[in-house]
Scaffold this motif. Structure first.
Motif, PDB file in Angstrom:
ATOM      1  N   GLU A  12      44.129  46.562  32.097  1.00 24.03           N
ATOM      2  CA  GLU A  12      44.839  45.786  31.074  1.00 24.03           C
ATOM      3  C   GLU A  12      46.273  45.536  31.552  1.00 24.03           C
ATOM      4  O   GLU A  12      46.940  46.454  32.035  1.00 24.03           O
ATOM      5  N   LEU A  13      46.720  44.303  31.420  1.00 27.90           N
ATOM      6  CA  LEU A  13      48.045  43.938  31.904  1.00 27.90           C
ATOM      7  C   LEU A  13      48.951  43.541  30.739  1.00 27.90           C
ATOM      8  O   LEU A  13      48.500  42.901  29.791  1.00 27.90           O
ATOM      9  N   SER A  14      50.205  43.926  30.869  1.00 25.74           N
ATOM     10  CA  SER A  14      51.193  43.432  29.914  1.00 25.74           C
ATOM     11  C   SER A  14      51.529  41.988  30.257  1.00 25.74           C
ATOM     12  O   SER A  14      51.225  41.504  31.356  1.00 25.74           O
ATOM     13  N   SER A  15      52.159  41.285  29.340  1.00 29.49           N
ATOM     14  CA  SER A  15      52.527  39.896  29.605  1.00 29.49           C
ATOM     15  C   SER A  15      53.485  39.810  30.789  1.00 29.49           C
ATOM     16  O   SER A  15      53.422  38.862  31.587  1.00 29.49           O
ATOM     17  N   ALA A  57      44.624  26.674  44.530  1.00 30.95           N
ATOM     18  CA  ALA A  57      43.202  26.572  44.211  1.00 30.95           C
ATOM     19  C   ALA A  57      42.882  27.547  43.076  1.00 30.95           C
ATOM     20  O   ALA A  57      43.498  28.616  42.976  1.00 30.95           O
ATOM     21  N   PRO A  58      41.930  27.204  42.210  1.00 31.13           N
ATOM     22  CA  PRO A  58      41.515  28.173  41.187  1.00 31.13           C
ATOM     23  C   PRO A  58      41.136  29.494  41.852  1.00 31.13           C
ATOM     24  O   PRO A  58      40.341  29.518  42.800  1.00 31.13           O
ATOM     25  N   VAL A  59      41.712  30.598  41.382  1.00 31.23           N
ATOM     26  CA  VAL A  59      41.529  31.875  42.067  1.00 31.23           C
ATOM     27  C   VAL A  59      41.581  33.013  41.057  1.00 31.23           C
ATOM     28  O   VAL A  59      42.275  32.932  40.037  1.00 31.23           O
ATOM     29  N   THR A  60      40.833  34.081  41.328  1.00 32.34           N
ATOM     30  CA  THR A  60      40.884  35.259  40.470  1.00 32.34           C
ATOM     31  C   THR A  60      42.127  36.086  40.795  1.00 32.34           C
ATOM     32  O   THR A  60      42.560  36.147  41.949  1.00 32.34           O
ATOM     33  N   ILE A  61      42.677  36.733  39.784  1.00 29.84           N
ATOM     34  CA  ILE A  61      43.865  37.557  39.989  1.00 29.84           C
ATOM     35  C   ILE A  61      43.502  38.883  40.659  1.00 29.84           C
ATOM     36  O   ILE A  61      44.308  39.459  41.389  1.00 29.84           O
ATOM     37  N   PRO A 442      24.523  41.471  36.092  1.00 32.65           N
ATOM     38  CA  PRO A 442      25.202  42.415  35.193  1.00 32.65           C
ATOM     39  C   PRO A 442      26.576  41.882  34.798  1.00 32.65           C
ATOM     40  O   PRO A 442      27.163  41.059  35.512  1.00 32.65           O
ATOM     41  N   PRO A 443      27.118  42.342  33.675  1.00 33.62           N
ATOM     42  CA  PRO A 443      28.417  41.831  33.208  1.00 33.62           C
ATOM     43  C   PRO A 443      29.573  42.274  34.097  1.00 33.62           C
ATOM     44  O   PRO A 443      29.615  43.408  34.563  1.00 33.62           O
ATOM     45  N   VAL A 444      30.486  41.364  34.348  1.00 38.97           N
ATOM     46  CA  VAL A 444      31.705  41.625  35.104  1.00 38.97           C
ATOM     47  C   VAL A 444      32.856  40.939  34.372  1.00 38.97           C
ATOM     48  O   VAL A 444      32.658  39.890  33.745  1.00 38.97           O
ATOM     49  N   HIS A 445      34.036  41.524  34.432  1.00 36.86           N
ATOM     50  CA  HIS A 445      35.214  40.919  33.819  1.00 36.86           C
ATOM     51  C   HIS A 445      36.272  40.652  34.883  1.00 36.86           C
ATOM     52  O   HIS A 445      36.394  41.393  35.861  1.00 36.86           O
ATOM     53  N   LEU A 453      47.129  28.050  34.326  1.00 34.69           N
ATOM     54  CA  LEU A 453      46.742  28.725  33.091  1.00 34.69           C
ATOM     55  C   LEU A 453      45.832  29.908  33.389  1.00 34.69           C
ATOM     56  O   LEU A 453      45.062  29.886  34.359  1.00 34.69           O
ATOM     57  N   VAL A 454      45.914  30.931  32.557  1.00 32.15           N
ATOM     58  CA  VAL A 454      45.132  32.150  32.751  1.00 32.15           C
ATOM     59  C   VAL A 454      43.895  32.127  31.864  1.00 32.15           C
ATOM     60  O   VAL A 454      43.989  31.827  30.663  1.00 32.15           O
ATOM     61  N   GLU A 455      42.739  32.405  32.454  1.00 33.85           N
ATOM     62  CA  GLU A 455      41.483  32.524  31.715  1.00 33.85           C
ATOM     63  C   GLU A 455      40.968  33.947  31.907  1.00 33.85           C
ATOM     64  O   GLU A 455      40.753  34.388  33.033  1.00 33.85           O
ATOM     65  N   LYS A 456      40.761  34.669  30.814  1.00 38.86           N
ATOM     66  CA  LYS A 456      40.389  36.076  30.884  1.00 38.86           C
ATOM     67  C   LYS A 456      39.093  36.304  30.138  1.00 38.86           C
ATOM     68  O   LYS A 456      38.892  35.756  29.048  1.00 38.86           O
TER      69      LYS A 456
END
Length: 513
Positions: A12-15, A57-61, A442-445, A453-456
């Motif tokens: 979990e990340l703070s703003s 490029a669209p990329v995961t954090i 299986p589920p992954v987050h 923009l951030v998509e979570k």
């Protein structure tokens, strides 16, 4: 498939932490070419008339968790998959059977086959073919207690993209793991959980190997490599990384980008029995290069062939002496119908077609077949009629995807959209599609950064393993065969399509768990 620790992943990340990571990622990606031209939805064409802008490029954090056993399995079988598709590309009789089933209702496949027949009648000049392949998988886990396995989504034989950006994504996540993740309130140090990725250098090595094979012959002109590209091309930096690697590693090799629409204007065939493909750079037409390798990053879909001149251009390249990546037959080997036929299970009366191509290694046949999911034709065979009932049933169709014979993303029809789509087509056209059971991983987050923009939330990951293969159709000899790094693409779990360039997925890298 989640990491086996008590801490949630990703943390979990703070703003403030999110802002700092985004700030770091935006600068790192532009500085290292993990970038694309901005889509029109982000920057209107009239606001960038000189095409000078680039965006991350669209990329995961964070790198997404991926089972080590599945990653190792996918890598270990790529050489066998390379062999399989090299064999299929050399089996004209088998490909003709495939094409004959769908050419009446698939004009694009029919036109590709016409080019092949036209060149065959004249006689092929070049017997060597190059494949830069990518086999795509998703993790399948029947229950929480069962071992995860990989199931193949598709096998790509033309324009297998993102090798350049994939390496940069791996580097980004390794950089963040050493510099940024340890400073989080829930520190991360992923270390050896981030595997090595050789996608750019390995794919370039395949092109150089083909170039060297061609250059062994006598050439009156200096040889070059041609990248056949779309114009405009948003995914240009992915291609540039590969281009620069080909040029700069070892002895410099001239590489030119040739828009598909300019093939006729900038190339010609030598008036010799070999029909060498000559390239005339538009900035200096007095110079002439001989194309040793033609690498197609365009030409995989109907939109690249708007008129007869585009098909004539493909014919000119196919009949030339240049080594093609891919040849027409290799491109046809990647048709979804081929995948469906390969995945048809064997029985006492109909042994698996895999045995036709894997004659020297029955064990490899078994290993490859385990990666297949259920795929059905939509023809009028008993299997096809059964699949039609599934596809038209409002409940049963929810577990399936309908696929045409196309590459590039954005072409598939999913779940409840299948019945109305099929009902909008003449039944005679249905046989040009395949029906594939949807793989449910299986589920992954994770968190995705797209257009600033951030998509979570929940995500689905698709692993691609690259392979390079060079073979001689006359001698049947495999001249080069290697696994060539990996790609991980990730999309939100509510999205059906996964293409990054098509605007659905994002670049990612693997965290082994």
């Amino acid at each position: 498939m989640a990491p086996t620790t008590s801490e949630p992943y990703p943390p979990e990340l703070s703003s403030a932490e999110i802002d700092q990571l985004i700030f770091t990622i935006k600068d790192w990606t532009i500085a290292h070419g993990l970038a694309v031209r901005p889509p029109p939805a982000l920057v209107a064409t009239e606001n960038d008339p000189n095409v000078i802008l680039a965006t991350t490029a669209p990329v995961t954090i964070f790198p997404s968790p991926f089972p080590r056993v599945c990653f190792d399995q996918a890598r270990s079988i790529q050489v066998a998959y390379n062999n399989l598709y090299a064999s299929i590309a050399q089996d004209e009789t088998f490909l003709e059977e495939i094409v004959q089933e769908i050419l009446e209702v698939d004009e694009f496949i029919a036109e590709l086959w016409k080019v092949h027949l036209k060149v065959k009648e004249e006689g092929y000049s070049q017997s060597i073919s190059l494949g830069l392949f990518r086999s795509d998988y998703m993790v399948h886990q029947a229950t929480d207690d069962t071992q995860p396995v990989i199931k193949q989504v598709e096998f790509n034989t033309i324009a297998s993209s993102f090798g350049g950006l994939s390496l940069q994504t791996s580097k980004l996540h390794k950089y963040l793991s050493s510099i940024s993740y340890p400073l989080l309130q829930q520190p991360l140090n992923l270390g050896e959980e981030l595997p090595h990725n050789s996608s750019t250098s390995s794919l370039a090595s395949g092109i150089r190997t083909a170039f060297e094979a061609y250059s062994k012959g006598k050439t009156p002109h200096k040889c070059c490599v041609l990248f056949i590209v779309q114009d405009p091309e948003r995914n240009i930096f992915d291609q540039r990384h590969l281009e620069y690697e080909v040029q700069q590693n070892g002895s410099p090799i001239p590489v030119f980008r040739l828009p598909y629409s300019q093939i006729a204007a900038q190339t010609s065939l030598a008036s010799t029995p070999l029909r060498q493909l000559l390239f005339h750079p538009p900035n200096n037409p007095s110079q002439t290069f001989e194309a040793a390798v033609v690498y197609f990053r365009a030409g995989y879909g109907p939109s690249d062939y708007p008129d007869a001149s585009a098909w004539e251009a493909r014919y000119q390249i196919e009949r030339s002496h240049a080594i093609k990546c891919p040849s027409i037959l290799t491109q046809l080997a990647g048709a979804k119908k081929v995948q469906q036929v390969l995945a048809t299970p064997d029985d006492s009366s109909n042994p698996s077609i895999l045995s036709r191509f894997m004659t020297t290694s029955p064990s490899e046949t078994t290993v490859l077949s385990k990666t297949f999911t259920n795929i059905f034709p939509l023809d009028t065979t008993p299997s096809g009629l059964h699949a039609r009932k599934i596809a038209l049933d409002p409940e049963l169709c929810k577990g399936y995807v309908l696929k045409p014979q196309r590459e590039g993303g954005g072409n598939n029809i999913y779940r409840t959209a299948i019945p109305p789509f099929l009902n909008s087509l003449p039944e005679t056209h249905w046989k040009s599609y395949i029906l594939m059971e949807i793989i449910t991983p299986p589920p992954v987050h994770n968190t995705i950064l797209r257009n600033g923009l951030v998509e979570k939330g929940g995500v689905i990951c698709e692993l691609g393993i690259y392979g390079t293969c060079l073979w001689d159709c006359n001698t049947k000899e495999i001249l080069h065969n290697e696994e060539a790094g990996y790609l991980l693409r990730t999309k939100g779990d509510k999205s059906e399509e996964g293409g990054v360039a098509a605007g659905f997925g994002s670049m990612d890298s693997v965290r082994l768990v």
